[in-house]
Design an enzyme around this catalytic site. Structure first.
Site, PDB file in Angstrom:
ATOM      1  N   HIS A 241       0.802  -1.227   0.000  1.00  0.00           N
ATOM      2  CA  HIS A 241       0.000   0.000   0.000  1.00  0.00           C
ATOM      3  C   HIS A 241       0.846   1.293   0.000  1.00  0.00           C
ATOM      4  O   HIS A 241       0.792   2.077  -0.927  1.00  0.00           O
ATOM      5  CB  HIS A 241      -0.904   0.042   1.238  1.00  0.00           C
ATOM      6  CG  HIS A 241      -1.795  -1.142   1.412  1.00  0.00           C
ATOM      7  ND1 HIS A 241      -2.914  -1.388   0.638  1.00  0.00           N
ATOM      8  CD2 HIS A 241      -1.740  -2.168   2.308  1.00  0.00           C
ATOM      9  CE1 HIS A 241      -3.507  -2.501   1.060  1.00  0.00           C
ATOM     10  NE2 HIS A 241      -2.819  -2.989   2.055  1.00  0.00           N
TER      11      HIS A 241
HETATM   12  O1  RIB Z   1      -5.185  -0.205   4.799  1.00  0.00           O
HETATM   13  C1  RIB Z   1      -3.797  -0.165   4.548  1.00  0.00           C
HETATM   14  C2  RIB Z   1      -3.136   0.875   5.391  1.00  0.00           C
HETATM   15  O2  RIB Z   1      -3.319   0.558   6.771  1.00  0.00           O
HETATM   16  C3  RIB Z   1      -1.607   0.936   5.198  1.00  0.00           C
HETATM   17  O3  RIB Z   1      -1.163   2.247   5.419  1.00  0.00           O
HETATM   18  C4  RIB Z   1      -1.086   0.037   6.275  1.00  0.00           C
HETATM   19  O4  RIB Z   1       0.244   0.379   6.684  1.00  0.00           O
HETATM   20  C5  RIB Z   1      -2.046   0.334   7.395  1.00  0.00           C
HETATM   21  O5  RIB Z   1      -1.621   1.536   8.034  1.00  0.00           O
END
Ligand code: RIB
Ligand code: CA
Length: 311
Positions: A241
């Protein structure tokens, strides 16, 4: 001319890769790293952030502790995804660099007040508590923020922590509402785009083939945290992500999206934290965000490998 950024983060293995990518990229000048409670509690995110800086050879960086709980709710964490430490999957030595004594929110406000107009980009990678609090405490800083490029939200991909909401927005929807209503130039990397950036065994092998401690550390992290998403989605690999935020700043051509209105649900407990994205323009609500949808995944992973191997 490199771009001044502040990374706001809740490391988390994917945050860690984002931080390494930023520190390995001359296009960016990381002014400071502000930590927030999210994937794991604040004491752990500040510890992890310093471990990551030292892994990158950047013990000179300033790391700040921010908010330890959301603006109006109890903290929700994600050890079930990231492990108890938040960086499970690879060993890193105890950090020796100091944690700054100034609160992260005060650092953000002070730095922005001293900056030229629209000269600093904020890169939130976790719940938006620090950013929302800074904007609430000092609305004047908005004029000096060039852009906020954040990972959070979801529309077609729906939620990952509830059926309706993505984790970062779910944890602190009130803070997200402040950010999305701020009028600041906003770029959003939602699950819609991050779920098209799936890690692979081939990529992990590429990382391990580099003669790089940072790359082999990332390989260990990815090996660990991809199990959760693979089991959940039945996918080969897991979405990486947070580095999407940094990759967008370095190579925006890897991404495409749509400038639309995005509102945050804060009232309903059923859909708390949902990003209500007007993708089809069915309302007359003002567009407030570039909502990313597509990514050149091979280009993305090659960029990460190439840059991090240079650390
Ligand atoms: O949903 C994904 C996000 O939530 C990313 O930033 C992961 O590191 C968590 O913080
Ligand atoms: Ca994160």
């Amino acid at each position: 001319m490199s771009r001044d950024i502040i990374i706001d983060t809740d490391p988390g293995q994917d945050d860690a890769v984002a931080i390494l990518l930023a520190l390995a990229s001359p296009e960016l000048n990381v002014l400071g790293i502000t930590c927030v409670a999210g994937n794991v509690p604040l004491a752990r995110t500040t510890y992890n952030a310093r471990q990551i800086c030292e892994l990158a050879g950047r013990a000179d960086l300033n790391v700040f502790a921010g908010c330890d709980s959301p603006m109006g709710r109890g903290l929700v964490t994600a050890e079930h995804v990231h492990g108890e430490t938040g960086l499970d999957g690879a060993f890193l030595p105890e950090p020796h660099m100091p944690l700054q004594s100034q609160h992260a929110v005060d650092y953000i406000i002070e730095t922005l007040r001293q900056a030229a107009p629209k000269s600093i980009t904020l890169c939130p990678l976790g719940p938006l508590t620090n950013i929302g609090t800074a904007l609430q405490n000092a609305p004047d800083i908005a004029k000096n923020i060039a852009q906020i490029v954040l990972m959070g939200g979801a529309y077609f991909e729906v939620g990952n922590i509830t059926p309706a909401a993505e984790f970062n927005i779910f944890v602190d929807p009130e803070a997200a509402q402040i950010v999305f209503n701020s009028g600041i130039d906003l770029v959003v990397a939602p699950l819609d785009v991050t779920h098209k950036a799936l890690t692979s065994k081939a990529w992990i092998a590429d990382l391990r083939a580099e003669n790089s401690q940072a790359c082999s550390t990332i390989a260990g992290w990815v090996d660990f945290f991809e199990r959760f998403d693979s089991d959940k989605y039945g996918s080969q690999g897991a979405p990486l992500h947070d580095p999407c935020v940094i990759a967008y700043l370095i190579a925006p051509e890897l991404f495409s999206g749509r400038h639309i209105n995005v509102e945050i649900e804060t009232q309903s407990e059923l859909t708390r934290g949902m990003t209500v994205a007007d993708w089809w323009g069915v309302t007359d609500r003002t567009a407030n965000a570039l909502f990313l949808e597509n990514i050149d995944a091979p280009g993305y992973f090659n960029l990460i490998t190439q840059r991090v191997a240079s650390l």
